[in-house]
Design a protein around this motif. Structure first.
Motif, PDB file in Angstrom:
ATOM      1  N   ILE A 107      16.493  47.493  26.819  1.00  0.00           N
ATOM      2  CA  ILE A 107      15.049  47.323  27.059  1.00  0.00           C
ATOM      3  C   ILE A 107      14.721  45.831  27.178  1.00  0.00           C
ATOM      4  CG2 ILE A 107      12.743  47.641  26.061  1.00  0.00           C
ATOM      5  CD1 ILE A 107      13.839  50.286  24.820  1.00  0.00           C
ATOM      6  N   ILE A 108      15.306  45.009  26.324  1.00  0.00           N
ATOM      7  CA  ILE A 108      15.088  43.562  26.400  1.00  0.00           C
ATOM      8  C   ILE A 108      15.503  43.040  27.767  1.00  0.00           C
ATOM      9  CG2 ILE A 108      15.951  41.318  25.540  1.00  0.00           C
ATOM     10  CD1 ILE A 108      16.130  42.642  22.735  1.00  0.00           C
ATOM     11  N   ALA A 109      16.676  43.463  28.229  1.00  0.00           N
ATOM     12  CA  ALA A 109      17.203  42.972  29.505  1.00  0.00           C
ATOM     13  C   ALA A 109      16.379  43.448  30.699  1.00  0.00           C
ATOM     14  CB  ALA A 109      18.656  43.402  29.667  1.00  0.00           C
ATOM     15  N   GLU A 110      15.951  44.703  30.666  1.00  0.00           N
ATOM     16  CA  GLU A 110      15.261  45.258  31.831  1.00  0.00           C
ATOM     17  C   GLU A 110      13.759  45.017  31.826  1.00  0.00           C
ATOM     18  OE1 GLU A 110      16.354  49.193  33.024  1.00  0.00           O
ATOM     19  OE2 GLU A 110      18.467  48.859  32.554  1.00  0.00           O
ATOM     20  N   ARG A 111      13.154  44.891  30.659  1.00  0.00           N
ATOM     21  CA  ARG A 111      11.695  44.720  30.575  1.00  0.00           C
ATOM     22  C   ARG A 111      11.292  43.275  30.241  1.00  0.00           C
ATOM     23  NH1 ARG A 111      11.180  48.731  33.452  1.00  0.00           N
ATOM     24  NH2 ARG A 111      11.097  50.800  32.549  1.00  0.00           N
ATOM     25  N   HIS A 112      12.293  42.449  29.951  1.00  0.00           N
ATOM     26  CA  HIS A 112      12.053  41.032  29.651  1.00  0.00           C
ATOM     27  C   HIS A 112      11.052  40.861  28.517  1.00  0.00           C
ATOM     28  CE1 HIS A 112      14.369  40.322  33.229  1.00  0.00           C
ATOM     29  NE2 HIS A 112      13.516  41.047  33.929  1.00  0.00           N
ATOM     30  N   VAL A 113      11.355  41.518  27.400  1.00  0.00           N
ATOM     31  CA  VAL A 113      10.521  41.433  26.197  1.00  0.00           C
ATOM     32  C   VAL A 113      11.392  40.947  25.051  1.00  0.00           C
ATOM     33  CG1 VAL A 113       8.907  43.240  26.947  1.00  0.00           C
ATOM     34  CG2 VAL A 113      10.930  43.864  25.616  1.00  0.00           C
ATOM     35  N   ASP A 114      10.763  40.557  23.948  1.00  0.00           N
ATOM     36  CA  ASP A 114      11.558  40.142  22.788  1.00  0.00           C
ATOM     37  C   ASP A 114      12.069  41.374  22.029  1.00  0.00           C
ATOM     38  OD1 ASP A 114       9.404  41.091  21.289  1.00  0.00           O
ATOM     39  OD2 ASP A 114       8.791  39.121  20.566  1.00  0.00           O
ATOM     40  N   GLU A 115      12.939  41.125  21.040  1.00  0.00           N
ATOM     41  CA  GLU A 115      13.581  42.217  20.311  1.00  0.00           C
ATOM     42  C   GLU A 115      12.568  43.086  19.567  1.00  0.00           C
ATOM     43  OE1 GLU A 115      17.209  43.015  17.140  1.00  0.00           O
ATOM     44  OE2 GLU A 115      16.586  40.957  17.550  1.00  0.00           O
ATOM     45  N   GLU A 116      11.597  42.468  18.932  1.00  0.00           N
ATOM     46  CA  GLU A 116      10.594  43.220  18.170  1.00  0.00           C
ATOM     47  C   GLU A 116       9.807  44.168  19.062  1.00  0.00           C
ATOM     48  OE1 GLU A 116       6.727  42.418  15.339  1.00  0.00           O
ATOM     49  OE2 GLU A 116       8.232  40.830  15.539  1.00  0.00           O
ATOM     50  N   LEU A 117       9.376  43.675  20.241  1.00  0.00           N
ATOM     51  CA  LEU A 117       8.626  44.528  21.157  1.00  0.00           C
ATOM     52  C   LEU A 117       9.525  45.623  21.743  1.00  0.00           C
ATOM     53  CD1 LEU A 117       6.021  45.268  22.554  1.00  0.00           C
ATOM     54  CD2 LEU A 117       6.518  43.536  24.308  1.00  0.00           C
ATOM     55  N   ALA A 118      10.782  45.300  22.027  1.00  0.00           N
ATOM     56  CA  ALA A 118      11.707  46.311  22.553  1.00  0.00           C
ATOM     57  C   ALA A 118      11.900  47.441  21.541  1.00  0.00           C
ATOM     58  CB  ALA A 118      13.048  45.656  22.899  1.00  0.00           C
ATOM     59  N   TYR A 119      12.039  47.081  20.274  1.00  0.00           N
ATOM     60  CA  TYR A 119      12.184  48.085  19.218  1.00  0.00           C
ATOM     61  C   TYR A 119      10.918  48.939  19.114  1.00  0.00           C
ATOM     62  CZ  TYR A 119      13.314  50.203  14.740  1.00  0.00           C
ATOM     63  OH  TYR A 119      13.575  51.101  13.746  1.00  0.00           O
ATOM     64  N   THR A 120       9.755  48.285  19.202  1.00  0.00           N
ATOM     65  CA  THR A 120       8.478  49.009  19.152  1.00  0.00           C
ATOM     66  C   THR A 120       8.370  49.986  20.322  1.00  0.00           C
ATOM     67  OG1 THR A 120       7.426  47.167  18.017  1.00  0.00           O
ATOM     68  CG2 THR A 120       5.969  48.730  19.126  1.00  0.00           C
ATOM     69  N   ILE A 121       8.781  49.543  21.500  1.00  0.00           N
ATOM     70  CA  ILE A 121       8.743  50.415  22.694  1.00  0.00           C
ATOM     71  C   ILE A 121       9.631  51.639  22.467  1.00  0.00           C
ATOM     72  CG2 ILE A 121       9.449  50.583  25.116  1.00  0.00           C
ATOM     73  CD1 ILE A 121       8.641  47.577  25.352  1.00  0.00           C
ATOM     74  N   LEU A 122      10.842  51.409  21.970  1.00  0.00           N
ATOM     75  CA  LEU A 122      11.763  52.521  21.716  1.00  0.00           C
ATOM     76  C   LEU A 122      11.200  53.461  20.657  1.00  0.00           C
ATOM     77  CD1 LEU A 122      14.537  53.783  22.296  1.00  0.00           C
ATOM     78  CD2 LEU A 122      15.455  52.357  20.454  1.00  0.00           C
ATOM     79  N   ARG A 123      10.667  52.908  19.576  1.00  0.00           N
ATOM     80  CA  ARG A 123      10.090  53.730  18.503  1.00  0.00           C
ATOM     81  C   ARG A 123       8.916  54.551  19.020  1.00  0.00           C
ATOM     82  NH1 ARG A 123       7.922  50.079  14.866  1.00  0.00           N
ATOM     83  NH2 ARG A 123       5.934  50.427  15.869  1.00  0.00           N
ATOM     84  N   ASN A 124       8.024  53.932  19.800  1.00  0.00           N
ATOM     85  CA  ASN A 124       6.875  54.663  20.347  1.00  0.00           C
ATOM     86  C   ASN A 124       7.313  55.774  21.294  1.00  0.00           C
ATOM     87  OD1 ASN A 124       5.131  53.090  18.868  1.00  0.00           O
ATOM     88  ND2 ASN A 124       4.661  51.694  20.560  1.00  0.00           N
ATOM     89  N   CYS A 125       8.324  55.510  22.079  1.00  0.00           N
ATOM     90  CA  CYS A 125       8.853  56.541  22.992  1.00  0.00           C
ATOM     91  C   CYS A 125       9.405  57.723  22.180  1.00  0.00           C
ATOM     92  CB  CYS A 125       9.941  55.928  23.873  1.00  0.00           C
ATOM     93  SG  CYS A 125      10.644  57.075  25.073  1.00  0.00           S
ATOM     94  N   ALA A 126      10.124  57.422  21.118  1.00  0.00           N
ATOM     95  CA  ALA A 126      10.673  58.484  20.256  1.00  0.00           C
ATOM     96  C   ALA A 126       9.551  59.285  19.612  1.00  0.00           C
ATOM     97  CB  ALA A 126      11.576  57.867  19.195  1.00  0.00           C
ATOM     98  N   MET A 127       8.505  58.596  19.157  1.00  0.00           N
ATOM     99  CA  MET A 127       7.385  59.299  18.518  1.00  0.00           C
ATOM    100  C   MET A 127       6.648  60.176  19.529  1.00  0.00           C
ATOM    101  SD  MET A 127       6.113  56.478  15.656  1.00  0.00           S
ATOM    102  CE  MET A 127       4.586  56.274  16.425  1.00  0.00           C
ATOM    103  N   ARG A 128       6.426  59.672  20.740  1.00  0.00           N
ATOM    104  CA  ARG A 128       5.742  60.484  21.765  1.00  0.00           C
ATOM    105  C   ARG A 128       6.538  61.744  22.092  1.00  0.00           C
ATOM    106  NH1 ARG A 128       4.805  55.591  24.094  1.00  0.00           N
ATOM    107  NH2 ARG A 128       6.487  55.845  25.585  1.00  0.00           N
ATOM    108  N   ARG A 129       7.857  61.614  22.134  1.00  0.00           N
ATOM    109  CA  ARG A 129       8.717  62.752  22.469  1.00  0.00           C
ATOM    110  C   ARG A 129       9.063  63.600  21.244  1.00  0.00           C
ATOM    111  NH1 ARG A 129       9.053  62.304  27.980  1.00  0.00           N
ATOM    112  NH2 ARG A 129       9.861  60.318  28.633  1.00  0.00           N
TER     113      ARG A 129
END
Length: 193
Positions: A149-171
């Motif tokens: 996610i960091i590599a493809e979305r060009h975000v920092d580690e904290e935001l990448a983790y938040t994105i992954l966590r939110n995706c898991a919660m939505r699903r």
């Protein structure tokens, strides 16, 4: 375990030599509702009863088809000795309760309830531990997904983790599972934000 169980129709095996105990104990177990087998030979691992009561005074390694404290069935020791070695042997088998010999009929039902409750608690702890160990083993997948996610979305580690966590919660999926899906290409890369 909050309510006392109903043992009607449960199968119990008493591992004990023929004596006064093997006359009184099966009679009491039948009154409680058990189908009872008495034997003085090793249990068959392929056909375990619902409950096992074992003579800890004369029991030996190999009498029970498991090793260690993780007994697959509730286990009650029948014990007339105070010998530390006999108590240790019973504990090594995974005993959840002890009925003192000579047998008092009033001691049977409470020991069965206690052994069942302890067996269920032990099983719940083992299941939770296995679940947590599985999650720890899969943590590298989460890390790899965060890195992607960091590599493809060009975000920092904290935001990448938040994105992954939110995706898991939505699903409504564990993070490890969603991470594996993203890495395997089964799940599209989650959007930032």
């Amino acid at each position: 375990m909050r309510e006392t169980p109903n043992f009607t129709g449960w199968r119990a095996t008493v591992l004990h030599r023929e004596d006064n105990t093997t006359e009184r104990l099966p009679r009491q177990l039948k009154l409680i509702g058990f189908e009872v087998t008495v034997q003085w030979q090793p249990l068959d691992a392929a056909d375990l009863p619902d409950f096992v009561l074992v003579d800890a005074d004369q029991g030996w390694d190999g009498l029970l088809p498991w090793s260690g404290k993780n007994a697959p069935r509730p286990l009650v020791a029948l014990l007339g000795s105070e010998a530390p070695g006999r108590i240790a042997w019973a504990m090594q088998q995974g005993v959840g309760a002890i009925i003192a010999k000579p047998l008092a009929s009033s001691a049977v039902y409470p020991a069965l309830v206690m052994a069942l409750g302890i067996h269920r608690e032990r099983k719940a702890v083992i299941d939770k531990l296995n679940h947590l160990e599985e999650r720890v083993r899969l943590r590298p997948l989460v890390h790899a997904a965060v890195e992607r996610i960091i590599a493809e979305r060009h975000v920092d580690e904290e935001l990448a983790y938040t994105i992954l966590r939110n995706c898991a919660m939505r699903r409504r999926m564990p993070m490890e599972q969603i991470a594996a899906s993203i890495l395997g290409g089964a799940e599209p890369m989650p959007e930032a934000g």
